[in-house]
Design a protein around this motif. Structure first.
Motif, PDB file in Angstrom:
ATOM      1  N   SER A 322       0.836  -1.190   0.000  1.00 26.38           N
ATOM      2  CA  SER A 322       0.000   0.000   0.000  1.00 26.38           C
ATOM      3  C   SER A 322       0.876   1.247   0.000  1.00 26.38           C
ATOM      4  N   GLY A 323       0.347   2.308  -0.618  1.00 25.62           N
ATOM      5  CA  GLY A 323       1.076   3.569  -0.645  1.00 25.62           C
ATOM      6  C   GLY A 323       0.185   4.716  -1.068  1.00 25.62           C
ATOM      7  N   GLU A 324       0.794   5.877  -1.207  1.00 26.26           N
ATOM      8  CA  GLU A 324       0.063   7.098  -1.542  1.00 26.26           C
ATOM      9  C   GLU A 324       0.445   7.573  -2.934  1.00 26.26           C
ATOM     10  N   ILE A 325      -0.559   8.001  -3.703  1.00 28.31           N
ATOM     11  CA  ILE A 325      -0.281   8.530  -5.034  1.00 28.31           C
ATOM     12  C   ILE A 325       0.528   9.819  -4.905  1.00 28.31           C
ATOM     13  N   TYR A 337       1.484   6.065 -12.664  1.00 28.91           N
ATOM     14  CA  TYR A 337       1.330   6.458 -11.264  1.00 28.91           C
ATOM     15  C   TYR A 337       2.632   6.214 -10.511  1.00 28.91           C
ATOM     16  N   HIS A 338       3.088   7.228  -9.787  1.00 27.38           N
ATOM     17  CA  HIS A 338       4.189   7.062  -8.842  1.00 27.38           C
ATOM     18  C   HIS A 338       3.568   6.917  -7.458  1.00 27.38           C
ATOM     19  N   VAL A 339       3.782   5.757  -6.866  1.00 26.09           N
ATOM     20  CA  VAL A 339       3.173   5.439  -5.569  1.00 26.09           C
ATOM     21  C   VAL A 339       4.263   5.438  -4.498  1.00 26.09           C
ATOM     22  N   ALA A 349       3.698   2.434 -11.446  1.00 27.54           N
ATOM     23  CA  ALA A 349       2.681   1.541 -12.003  1.00 27.54           C
ATOM     24  C   ALA A 349       2.077   2.183 -13.254  1.00 27.54           C
ATOM     25  N   THR A 350       1.816   1.367 -14.264  1.00 25.78           N
ATOM     26  CA  THR A 350       1.247   1.848 -15.522  1.00 25.78           C
ATOM     27  C   THR A 350      -0.087   1.159 -15.764  1.00 25.78           C
ATOM     28  N   THR A 351      -1.101   1.954 -16.081  1.00 28.79           N
ATOM     29  CA  THR A 351      -2.439   1.419 -16.331  1.00 28.79           C
ATOM     30  C   THR A 351      -2.922   1.867 -17.705  1.00 28.79           C
ATOM     31  N   ALA A 352      -3.416   0.920 -18.496  1.00 27.52           N
ATOM     32  CA  ALA A 352      -3.949   1.261 -19.822  1.00 27.52           C
ATOM     33  C   ALA A 352      -5.286   1.969 -19.665  1.00 27.52           C
ATOM     34  N   ASN A 353      -5.486   3.038 -20.432  1.00 31.87           N
ATOM     35  CA  ASN A 353      -6.757   3.774 -20.419  1.00 31.87           C
ATOM     36  C   ASN A 353      -7.670   3.187 -21.487  1.00 31.87           C
ATOM     37  N   THR A 354      -8.371   2.134 -21.096  1.00 34.33           N
ATOM     38  CA  THR A 354      -9.179   1.396 -22.064  1.00 34.33           C
ATOM     39  C   THR A 354     -10.536   2.038 -22.335  1.00 34.33           C
TER      40      THR A 354
END
Length: 382
Positions: A322-325, A337-339, A349-354
Motif C-alpha cells: 500500500s502507498g500514496e499517489i 502512477y508514482h506510488v 505503475a502503468t495502467t492502460a486507459n481502455t
C-alpha cells in the motif's frame, strides 16, 4: 528440439538454439585497448546468417568499436573476428564483404540520388548498363524511383536516410552494418522506418548488424540483442527474453522501466520462492525457481504488471503493498502512477486507459493498493 521462446518473436528463426549451426560472424575473445583504456574486453559473440542483430548500450560501452572491427576500420588488440570461419585479420575494409551505413548518411551533396547510389559500383568498375540496372533496382526497393535526379538537399530526412540505405545495399554485401541509422529522424518517422528496415532485411535475406542506444529501436528491429556495458556483454537474447527475463539488475534497469526491491530470499515448498522485504513489511511470492545459495536478492517487476486499486484486496499477505499517489502522468493511452510507500520507496505503475470515462478516478494523495501475480516479476541474484 529448439527451446520454447519466451514471449513473442518476430519470425520463426532461431539458429542460435541449434548446436549444429555455424555463425556467419564470430567475435572470438575480442579485446580492443587504446593505451590504458579498454574499450572492448574479451567479447565472444556469434552472429548468424540472415539474423538482424542489435548491439545495445549507453555511449562509450564499446558497441561502435566492435562494429568498426568487423568493418575493418579498427584491428583487435587481442582475439579475432571471423567471417564464414575465416579470419579477417589484415583484410582491408574495401575487400571485406560488408558495408556500413553511417548515422550522418555521408551523402555527396553535389551528386544526384542516382549518382550517390551508383558511386560504389563505379569505384568497383562495374559496367555502365549493370550500374543503371542495379541503381534502378535499389531505388525501387526503397521507393525512391521518382527522386533519382534530385540532390540530397531537395529531400526530407527520411528520404535521405533511404538513399543512404540504397547506396549501402547496392554492392550486395554479405553483412550490412547500421551505425545509429535512424538517430536524425523524428519519432513518428523513426518508428515507421524501423518496421521498413525489418521487412527489407527479411525480404533480402541479408545479415544486418545495428548499433543503437535506443532501447525501443533495438526491441523493434532485432532478432537478438546484445546488451553492452563498459566493454563487456551483459546478456544476449531475444527482445522478449531481455525484457521479461533479464539476467541481472543492470539489464533489467537499462531496458524499459522497472521497480526493483531488495530483500531476503527464502525457498518455499512446491517450487515457490519467497522474497521478504523487511523495511516494507512486504512478502513476495514467485513461481520462478531460483537456483542460488544467495541470501540477498532483488525482485524486479515492470510497471505494467502492477494493478492499482483504491480498494484493499481480500488477501494482503503476499504480493500486495500500500502507498500514496505521489505523481500522475496522463499519456493518453496509459496513465503512469508514482506510488510512495510508507518507507519512502517510490514504485511506478502503468495502467492502460481502455475507456474514455473513469467512474472513480485515482487522484493525487489517494491511498492505493498495488497487487501483482506470482509470475509477474523476476528474482535476480546479481
Amino acid at each position: 528440439m529448439a527451446k520454447q521462446a519466451l514471449g513473442p518473436i518476430r519470425r520463426s528463426f532461431a539458429p542460435w538454439d541449434d548446436p549444429e549451426a555455424k555463425p556467419l560472424i564470430h567475435f572470438r575473445g575480442v579485446t580492443k585497448r587504446y593505451g590504458d583504456f579498454t574499450a572492448v574486453d574479451g567479447i565472444d559473440l556469434p552472429i548468424y546468417e540472415r539474423e538482424f542483430h542489435a548491439l545495445l548500450g549507453p555511449s562509450g560501452c564499446g558497441k561502435t568499436t566492435l562494429m568498426r572491427m568487423l568493418a575493418g576500420f579498427e584491428e583487435p588488440t587481442e582475439g579475432d573476428v571471423l567471417l564464414d570461419g575465416a579470419s579477417l585479420k589484415g583484410v582491408p575494409p574495401y575487400r571485406r564483404p560488408v558495408n556500413m551505413m553511417f548515422q550522418s548518411y555521408a551523402l555527396f551533396p553535389h551528386m544526384s540520388v542516382e549518382k550517390n547510389v551508383a558511386f560504389g559500383l563505379k569505384q568497383d568498375g562495374m559496367a555502365k548498363s549493370e550500374i543503371a540496372d542495379r541503381v534502378a533496382e535499389m531505388l525501387t526497393l526503397v521507393r525512391l524511383q521518382d527522386f533519382a535526379k534530385r540532390k540530397p538537399h531537395q529531400l526530407s530526412g527520411g528520404q535521405r536516410q533511404r538513399v543512404a540505405l540504397a547506396r549501402s545495399l547496392a554492392k550486395k554485401p554479405r553483412v550490412l552494418l547500421l551505425d545509429e541509422p535512424l538517430g536524425a529522424l523524428d519519432k513518428k518517422l523513426r518508428e515507421a522506418t524501423q518496421f521498413e528496415l525489418t521487412d527489407l532485411q527479411v525480404d533480402l535475406g541479408m545479415t544486418f548488424l545495428i548499433v543503437t542506444h535506443d532501447q525501443e529501436e533495438a526491441m523493434t528491429v532485432a532478432d537478438r540483442i546484445a546488451v553492452m556495458d563498459q566493454g563487456v556483454i551483459r546478456q544476449v537474447a531475444t527482445p522478449a527474453e531481455i525484457y521479461e527475463q533479464p539476467a541481472s539488475r543492470y539489464v533489467a534497469d537499462f531496458i524499459g522501466d522497472i521497480n526493483i526491491l531488495e530483500g531476503r530470499l527464502e525457498k518455499g515448498a512446491n517450487g515457490i520462492s519467497r522474497l521478504v522485504v523487511p523495511e516494507d513489511g512486504l512478502v513476495v511470492e514467485t513461481d520462478q525457481p531460483v537456483e542460488s545459495d544467495a541470501q540477498n536478492a532483488w525482485y524486479a517487476i515492470r510497471p505494467e504488471k502492477l494493478r492499482v486499486s483504491l480498494d484493499q484486496p481480500a488477501d494482503i499477505a503476499v504480493n500486495t503493498v500500500s502507498g500514496e499517489i505521489w505523481d500522475i502522468a496522463y499519456l493518453g493511452d496509459v496513465s503512469i502512477y508514482h506510488v510512495k510507500l510508507d518507507n519512502g520507496t517510490i514504485m511506478r505503475a502503468t495502467t492502460a486507459n481502455t475507456t474514455r470515462l473513469v467512474e472513480r478516478p485515482i487522484s493525487w494523495d489517494d491511498r492505493v493498493w498495488l497487487t501483482w501475480d506470482r509470475n509477474a516479476g523476476v528474482v535476480l541474484t546479481s
